[in-house]
Design a protein around this motif. Structure first.
Motif, PDB file in Angstrom:
ATOM      1  N   CYS A  89       0.887  -1.107  -0.073  1.00  0.00           N
ATOM      2  CA  CYS A  89       0.074  -0.052   0.023  1.00  0.00           C
ATOM      3  C   CYS A  89       0.921   1.191   0.191  1.00  0.00           C
ATOM      4  O   CYS A  89       0.700   2.062  -0.655  1.00  0.00           O
ATOM      5  CB  CYS A  89      -0.820   0.043   1.262  1.00  0.00           C
ATOM      6  N   TYR A  90       2.022   1.311   0.715  1.00  0.00           N
ATOM      7  CA  TYR A  90       2.706   2.330   0.925  1.00  0.00           C
ATOM      8  C   TYR A  90       3.615   2.670  -0.322  1.00  0.00           C
ATOM      9  O   TYR A  90       3.625   3.759  -0.789  1.00  0.00           O
ATOM     10  CB  TYR A  90       3.823   2.242   2.076  1.00  0.00           C
ATOM     11  N   VAL A  91       4.237   1.731  -0.807  1.00  0.00           N
ATOM     12  CA  VAL A  91       5.015   1.710  -2.080  1.00  0.00           C
ATOM     13  C   VAL A  91       4.178   2.148  -3.222  1.00  0.00           C
ATOM     14  O   VAL A  91       4.596   3.096  -4.014  1.00  0.00           O
ATOM     15  CB  VAL A  91       5.736   0.422  -2.325  1.00  0.00           C
ATOM     16  N   TRP A  92       3.055   1.615  -3.342  1.00  0.00           N
ATOM     17  CA  TRP A  92       2.097   1.996  -4.430  1.00  0.00           C
ATOM     18  C   TRP A  92       1.667   3.479  -4.405  1.00  0.00           C
ATOM     19  O   TRP A  92       1.621   4.157  -5.361  1.00  0.00           O
ATOM     20  CB  TRP A  92       0.788   1.120  -4.205  1.00  0.00           C
ATOM     21  N   ALA A  93       1.497   3.981  -3.175  1.00  0.00           N
ATOM     22  CA  ALA A  93       1.015   5.382  -2.811  1.00  0.00           C
ATOM     23  C   ALA A  93       1.879   6.229  -3.496  1.00  0.00           C
ATOM     24  O   ALA A  93       1.852   7.138  -4.312  1.00  0.00           O
ATOM     25  CB  ALA A  93       0.483   5.378  -1.514  1.00  0.00           C
ATOM     26  N   SER A 146       9.224  11.695   0.008  1.00  0.00           N
ATOM     27  CA  SER A 146      10.075  11.167   1.025  1.00  0.00           C
ATOM     28  C   SER A 146       9.802  11.968   2.238  1.00  0.00           C
ATOM     29  O   SER A 146      10.107  11.144   3.341  1.00  0.00           O
ATOM     30  CB  SER A 146      11.635  11.192   0.778  1.00  0.00           C
ATOM     31  N   ILE A 147       9.459  13.012   2.277  1.00  0.00           N
ATOM     32  CA  ILE A 147       9.116  13.664   3.573  1.00  0.00           C
ATOM     33  C   ILE A 147       8.280  13.110   4.294  1.00  0.00           C
ATOM     34  O   ILE A 147       8.346  12.878   5.751  1.00  0.00           O
ATOM     35  CB  ILE A 147       8.727  15.219   3.241  1.00  0.00           C
ATOM     36  N   PRO A 148       7.008  12.865   3.694  1.00  0.00           N
ATOM     37  CA  PRO A 148       5.861  12.069   4.717  1.00  0.00           C
ATOM     38  C   PRO A 148       6.577  10.443   5.449  1.00  0.00           C
ATOM     39  O   PRO A 148       6.352  10.364   6.429  1.00  0.00           O
ATOM     40  CB  PRO A 148       4.776  11.414   3.794  1.00  0.00           C
ATOM     41  N   LEU A 149       7.493   9.994   4.366  1.00  0.00           N
ATOM     42  CA  LEU A 149       8.235   8.710   5.137  1.00  0.00           C
ATOM     43  C   LEU A 149       9.155   9.068   6.238  1.00  0.00           C
ATOM     44  O   LEU A 149       8.945   8.342   7.143  1.00  0.00           O
ATOM     45  CB  LEU A 149       9.152   8.157   3.999  1.00  0.00           C
ATOM     46  N   SER A 155       0.218   4.703   5.469  1.00  0.00           N
ATOM     47  CA  SER A 155      -0.505   4.574   4.237  1.00  0.00           C
ATOM     48  C   SER A 155      -1.755   4.255   4.641  1.00  0.00           C
ATOM     49  O   SER A 155      -2.028   3.471   5.758  1.00  0.00           O
ATOM     50  CB  SER A 155       0.153   3.546   3.296  1.00  0.00           C
ATOM     51  N   GLU A 156      -2.794   4.464   3.665  1.00  0.00           N
ATOM     52  CA  GLU A 156      -4.215   4.320   4.175  1.00  0.00           C
ATOM     53  C   GLU A 156      -4.942   3.904   2.928  1.00  0.00           C
ATOM     54  O   GLU A 156      -4.741   4.483   1.882  1.00  0.00           O
ATOM     55  CB  GLU A 156      -4.858   5.603   4.696  1.00  0.00           C
ATOM     56  N   CYS A 164      -4.702   3.338  -2.381  1.00  0.00           N
ATOM     57  CA  CYS A 164      -3.779   3.672  -1.381  1.00  0.00           C
ATOM     58  C   CYS A 164      -3.353   5.002  -1.352  1.00  0.00           C
ATOM     59  O   CYS A 164      -3.317   5.600  -2.379  1.00  0.00           O
ATOM     60  CB  CYS A 164      -2.789   2.962  -1.039  1.00  0.00           C
ATOM     61  N   GLY A 165      -3.218   5.736  -0.273  1.00  0.00           N
ATOM     62  CA  GLY A 165      -2.558   7.033  -0.502  1.00  0.00           C
ATOM     63  C   GLY A 165      -1.988   7.151   1.171  1.00  0.00           C
ATOM     64  O   GLY A 165      -2.159   6.417   2.171  1.00  0.00           O
ATOM     65  N   LEU A 166      -1.216   8.227   1.220  1.00  0.00           N
ATOM     66  CA  LEU A 166      -0.306   8.508   2.429  1.00  0.00           C
ATOM     67  C   LEU A 166      -1.361   9.435   3.173  1.00  0.00           C
ATOM     68  O   LEU A 166      -1.915  10.706   2.838  1.00  0.00           O
ATOM     69  CB  LEU A 166       0.833   9.196   1.871  1.00  0.00           C
TER      70      LEU A 166
END
Length: 328
Positions: A89-93, A146-149, A155-156, A164-166
């Motif tokens: 989900c995270y990588v896809w977003a 990368s900032i959200p990471l 991820s949601e 999916c999105g951050l």
């Protein structure tokens, strides 16, 4: 019943997932073959434009590939399926946000380059003028996503969109000023501004081509200009709803109003279907149509696809190039 039908309809526009990937791959192989062939008629400018085409094919192919999990979730009534795995989900977003912005940027670069070449043929953009902005913008996008990471955003999965999105709410906070800054840099500059630039460039290109036709002056690059214009028109038609939606959102935010678009007067199922198509499927349909435009506009590409020999040589060259890069 309506809800189930709309979930199915969200998956219906997704033949661009399986078909868009090989279509963009074939186009990429053709442009690679054209660029690496020993054709003395290929100029430096042609080689540069071909490089941009290859990058567009790569980005469009990846966008089409990323729609497959959405299609899968839609067929299962909105269940997460592949998106149920947090890393996926995270990588896809992250990839989706980078690729759709890069796709828009590349069409903008091509439109501006062709317009400049039409208006001032003696000072057409050089290779560095086209590839450097693309490389810099890619770095900007990677840093931006990368900032959200770094700030540990989660991820949601959004069932209503099957994507999916951050979750950036915790990153930007609830300050109105922070929300305005976030929207300005990630939406206004990266979606709405390129659309305006592409529309203006397209109008200028049409005017210049019309002048040449009236004077019976034709140049060998006019056909390439028409191809780029068609790509720009496809982008404009498919992305105006997307940009218009975010433009309205921006107006509400900058005027300190409430975000009202998701509260439109329609049934929840229909509203979710409309927004799902605008936010995801329209982008992927665009990526699927682009190689079809190349196929219709370029006789050499049609010959290349029909002749197995050219395709085989291109694949062989691609593997050799990849092997050399791996060996260093």
């Amino acid at each position: 019943m309506l809800s189930a039908n709309l979930h199915f309809l969200k998956a219906v526009p997704s033949p661009h997932s399986p078909s868009g990937v090989p279509a963009n791959l074939l186009s990429y192989l053709y442009f690679h073959y054209k660029q690496t062939s020993r054709d003395s008629t290929i100029t430096s400018r042609d080689s540069t434009i071909t490089t941009i085409y290859r990058i567009i094919n790569l980005v469009d192919g990846l966008i089409c590939f990323l729609v497959i999990p959405i299609m899968w979730s839609s067929f299962y009534g909105g269940e997460a399926v592949l998106f149920a795995h947090s890393p996926v989900c995270y990588v896809w977003a992250v990839l989706w946000e980078i690729l759709i912005r890069m796709s828009i940027f590349l069409i903008g670069v091509m439109s501006i380059a062709r317009t400049v070449a039409l208006v001032n043929p003696l000072h057409a953009p050089r290779k560095i003028h086209l590839l450097l902005p693309v490389a810099v913008y890619l770095v900007v996008l990677v840093v931006q996503e990368s900032i959200p990471l770094v700030l540990e955003a989660q991820s949601e999965y959004y069932e209503i969109f099957a994507t999916c999105g951050l979750d950036v709410k915790e990153v930007i906070g609830h300050s109105v000023v922070h929300v305005k800054i976030y929207f300005f840099f990630t939406i206004d500059l990266e979606f709405i501004t390129p659309l305006v630039i592409i529309i203006v460039s397209s109008i200028v290109s049409v005017v210049q081509l019309t002048k040449r036709v009236s004077k019976n002056n034709k140049y060998k690059h006019d056909e390439a200009t028409k191809t780029i214009l068609i790509l720009a028109m496809v982008y404009i038609v498919l992305n105006i709803p997307y940009c218009a939606m975010y433009l309205l959102e921006s107006i509400f935010i900058w005027s300190d109003g409430e975000i009202m678009l998701m509260n439109m007067d329609m049934s929840p199922s229909l509203r979710n279907f409309v927004f799902s198509f605008i936010l995801t499927h329209s982008m992927a349909v665009n990526s699927m149509i682009n190689p079809l435009v190349y196929f219709c506009r370029l006789p050499q590409l049609r010959d290349f696809v029909m002749k197995k020999d050219g395709l085989r040589k291109s694949i062989s060259k691609s593997f050799k190039s990849g092997s050399k890069m791996v060996r260093g």
